[in-house]
Design an enzyme around this catalytic site. Structure first.
Site, short mmCIF file in Angstrom:
data_model
loop_
_atom_site.label_atom_id
_atom_site.label_comp_id
_atom_site.label_asym_id
_atom_site.label_seq_id
_atom_site.Cartn_x
_atom_site.Cartn_y
_atom_site.Cartn_z
N TRP A 63 14.88 -54.26 -16.45
CA TRP A 63 13.68 -53.98 -15.67
C TRP A 63 14.11 -52.93 -14.63
CZ3 TRP A 63 13.28 -57.70 -18.97
CH2 TRP A 63 12.20 -58.56 -19.07
N TYR B 190 13.50 -50.94 -11.78
CA TYR B 190 12.47 -50.90 -10.74
C TYR B 190 12.95 -50.11 -9.53
CZ TYR B 190 9.53 -54.65 -12.77
OH TYR B 190 8.69 -55.40 -13.55
N HIS C 146 6.27 -63.59 -7.58
CA HIS C 146 5.12 -63.45 -6.66
C HIS C 146 4.62 -64.78 -6.11
CE1 HIS C 146 4.25 -60.02 -9.73
NE2 HIS C 146 5.17 -59.65 -8.87
N GLY D 200 2.76 -53.67 -17.50
CA GLY D 200 1.33 -53.74 -17.23
C GLY D 200 0.99 -53.53 -15.78
N GLY D 201 1.62 -54.32 -14.91
CA GLY D 201 1.32 -54.25 -13.48
C GLY D 201 0.11 -55.10 -13.13
N ASP E 108 -0.50 -65.85 -8.32
CA ASP E 108 -0.88 -65.08 -9.50
C ASP E 108 -1.70 -65.90 -10.51
OD1 ASP E 108 0.27 -62.76 -8.61
OD2 ASP E 108 1.77 -62.59 -10.20
N LYS F 246 12.53 -51.38 -19.25
CA LYS F 246 11.13 -51.63 -18.90
C LYS F 246 10.80 -50.79 -17.69
CE LYS F 246 8.28 -55.51 -17.26
NZ LYS F 246 7.88 -55.27 -15.88
N ARG G 132 12.93 -49.13 -5.81
CA ARG G 132 12.50 -49.90 -4.64
C ARG G 132 13.14 -49.34 -3.38
NH1 ARG G 132 9.50 -52.04 -7.65
NH2 ARG G 132 8.88 -54.21 -7.83
N GLY H 96 1.85 -58.73 -18.69
CA GLY H 96 1.73 -60.14 -18.34
C GLY H 96 0.39 -60.49 -17.72
N ARG H 97 0.25 -60.15 -16.43
CA ARG H 97 -0.97 -60.56 -15.72
C ARG H 97 -2.23 -60.04 -16.38
NH1 ARG H 97 1.20 -58.41 -10.17
NH2 ARG H 97 2.38 -57.17 -11.67
O1 LIG Z 1 8.80 -59.36 -14.26
C1 LIG Z 1 7.64 -59.12 -13.99
C2 LIG Z 1 6.73 -58.91 -15.07
O2 LIG Z 1 7.39 -58.24 -16.08
C3 LIG Z 1 5.51 -58.17 -14.63
O3 LIG Z 1 4.57 -58.16 -15.65
P1 LIG Z 1 3.09 -57.73 -15.31
O4 LIG Z 1 3.20 -56.65 -14.26
O5 LIG Z 1 2.51 -57.17 -16.57
O6 LIG Z 1 2.37 -58.93 -14.85
#
Ligand SMILES: O=C[C@H](O)COP(=O)(O)O
Length: 286
Positions: free
Chosen positions: A153, A155, A34, A231-232, A38, A189, A157, A258-259
């Site tokens: 991961w 995802y 990102h 988490g997102g 962040d 994930k 998209r 994470g965030r």
């Molecule tokens: O690779 C990206 C992270 O795994 C995203 O983690 P997060 O959405 O909890 O910040």
């Protein structure tokens, strides 16, 4: 699963974190995915030393970083917390509707750095899916050969996904979980599924489902692939704790937040982590 993978996974799940078979990872690759934007909510988190130390203080099962940070910043805490080396990644310039996340490190790098697992982002549903599967197959073969657990991961998209409820719809998340399992991931994930996002989804997803029913189904779709729920973007504590509870109730192995952890001031991060650990403590696995 071969012996090397099993040994490394057991180390992550039994010797770190709560040691009860659950997992709680701290991902820190958002600076690539990102950009430094962040870190604005908590500028201290732009310093990798701060985040690696936070992962150790918070009693996480592992920290996830790209190779540059692993080479320069894991050193000080080597052996104190498992390393998950992320092998691919991309910036968000341009945005990822046609995304392929290129590999920038190898499973051999992970072995050299003392990692206990590797991570690979697989974009499910993009026009680049075929090339992605090919790239992924090489990583999977290396991980198998070197006994390194592979965390995917998964995802969803791209435009086709956007036309069917979007990347965190129940349909898309469920399909991504199944895809990772079919393609040989050891751990997947996933985003937390949103059953209310059901525009033009297949009939099986068009009814009203609760979020608990949706995450139950996603964990079933992953079958013997262990599930981590991501988490997102940062949300309120109650919503995040509920997401954690429902995920663990569904049979997920753990969380990868994470965030929501490091976009807060230090003591607040640890307070939030303690609340999540209380939830994980209720779901030991044999
Ligand atoms: O690779 C990206 C992270 O795994 C995203 O983690 P997060 O959405 O909890 O910040």
């Amino acid at each position: 699963m071969n012996t090397g993978k099993k040994t490394r996974l057991n180390r992550i799940l039994r010797q770190y974190g709560l040691g009860n078979g659950t997992a709680f990872f701290l991902p820190y690759d958002q600076g690539l995915e990102h950009g430094p934007r962040d870190f604005a909510p908590n500028p201290a988190a732009s310093d990798p030393r701060y985040v690696v130390k936070l992962a150790v203080e918070g009693g996480f099962n592992g920290i996830v970083v790209q190779i540059g940070l692993a080479e320069k910043f894991y050193w000080d805490y080597a052996g104190e917390i498992p390393l998950v080396l992320k092998l691919n990644g991309k910036t968000d310039i341009p945005p990822d509707a046609r995304a392929l996340s290129p590999v920038n490190a190898s499973v051999e790098d992970a072995v050299r750095l003392g990692a206990d697992a590797v991570g690979y982002t697989l974009y499910v549903g993009t026009p680049a899916q075929e090339a992605d599967f090919e790239q992924y197959r090489r990583v999977r073969d290396d991980a198998h050969r070197l006994g390194m657990p592979l965390i995917v991961w998964a995802y969803p998209r791209g435009e086709a996904i956007e036309a069917k409820g979007g990347k965190d719809s129940f349909y898309a998340v469920d399909y991504a979980a199944r895809t990772a399992s079919e393609l040989g991931a050891d751990v997947v994930k996933v985003n937390f599924p949103h059953p209310e996002k059901r525009t033009d989804v297949p009939a099986a997803y068009a009814e009203e489902f609760t979020s608990q029913q949706a995450i139950d189904a996603v964990v079933r779709s992953a079958n013997r692939t262990l599930v981590l729920v991501s988490g997102g973007t940062k949300a309120g504590d109650e919503a995040m704790l509920e997401k954690a509870r429902e995920s663990m109730e569904a049979g997920a192995t753990g969380l990868i937040f994470g965030r929501n952890v490091w976009q807060r001031e230090h003591d607040e991060s640890l307070r939030f982590v303690a609340a999540l650990r209380e939830i994980l403590a209720k779901y030991p696995s044999a």
